[in-house]
Design an enzyme around this catalytic site. Sequence first.
Site, short mmCIF file in Angstrom:
data_model
loop_
_atom_site.label_atom_id
_atom_site.label_comp_id
_atom_site.label_asym_id
_atom_site.label_seq_id
_atom_site.Cartn_x
_atom_site.Cartn_y
_atom_site.Cartn_z
CG HIS A 93 -1.76 -1.14 1.46
ND1 HIS A 93 -2.92 -1.40 0.75
CD2 HIS A 93 -1.65 -2.16 2.35
CE1 HIS A 93 -3.49 -2.49 1.20
NE2 HIS A 93 -2.74 -2.99 2.16
O1 RIB Z 1 -5.26 -0.14 4.74
C1 RIB Z 1 -3.87 -0.10 4.51
C2 RIB Z 1 -3.22 0.95 5.35
O2 RIB Z 1 -3.43 0.66 6.74
C3 RIB Z 1 -1.69 1.00 5.18
O3 RIB Z 1 -1.24 2.31 5.40
C4 RIB Z 1 -1.21 0.11 6.28
O4 RIB Z 1 0.12 0.43 6.73
C5 RIB Z 1 -2.18 0.43 7.37
O5 RIB Z 1 -1.75 1.64 7.99
#
Ligand code: RIB
Length: 313
Positions: free
Chosen positions: A243
């Site tokens: 992500h």
């Molecule tokens: O949903 C994904 C996000 O939530 C990313 O930033 C992961 O590190 C968590 O913080």
Amino acid sequence: MAPRKIIIDTDPGQDDAVALLLALASPEDVEVLGITAVAGNVPLALTQKNARIICELAGKLEVPVFAGAAAPLERTLVTAEHVHGKTGLDGPVLADPKMPLQRQHGVEFIVETLRAEPPGSVTLCPIGPLTNIALAFQKAPEIVGRVAEIVLMGGAYFEVGNITPAAEFNIYVDPEAADIVFKSGAPITVMPLDVTHKALTTAPHVAGFRAMGTEVGRMVAEWTDFFERFDKEKYGSEGAPLHDPCVIAYLIRPEIFSGRRINVEIETTSELTLGMTVADWWGVTDRPANAMFMGDLDADAYFALLTERLARL
Ligand code: RIB
Ligand code: CA
């Protein structure tokens, strides 16, 4: 062109770690003015410690790390140890950091930096819950107009939720903070699950990290091995979505991402859909566009960039 001045607001988290490493490995593209930790994946005591561990791993001990908010604006903290492990950086065994935590509060640092730097010269890169950003805007509303851009990881539309059926984790943890940020008027670029779920850490990508033969490559491979077990089981996918590095990759190579400028509003009242990013992707309302909402990326180019840059450390 001069590197973009950025502040990374983060809740490390293995994917946050890769995002921080990508930024710290790219001085010609981004100048990291500071890293502010926020409670999210794991409590603040761990996210601020993990941010320092990552700076030391990158050999960038001069980058100041600050602790920000320990809890959401109004709600009880929800964490994600089930994804990231107890430490937030489970996978490899990690030594405690030696570099100091800054004494200044992270929110103060954000406010002071935006006041001191020329207007429109600092980009905020939140990759965790938006509590610190919202607090900074509440404390000093005049800084909103000085923000060059907010490039954040959070939200979802076609991919809907990952922490509830309707909400993505970063928004869900502090929906009131997200509401403040999305209504602030600052230029916002969103990296939602719609994009990050197309950035999967497949076996060849992880092998590429390991093949670097460096401490960073080994760490990233071990973090990925740990981090992806949850998503592979949940989605049956061949890898986990990486992500947060999407935010930094966008700063370096924006052309590998595509999306639409649309209206995005945050659900803050319904318990059923709390934290949902209600994205008007199809333009069915006359609500004003307030965000560039990304929908796709060139995953091969993304991982090629990651592998090339991380090999520098
Ligand atoms: O949903 C994904 C996000 O939530 C990313 O930033 C992961 O590190 C968590 O913080
Ligand atoms: Ca994160």
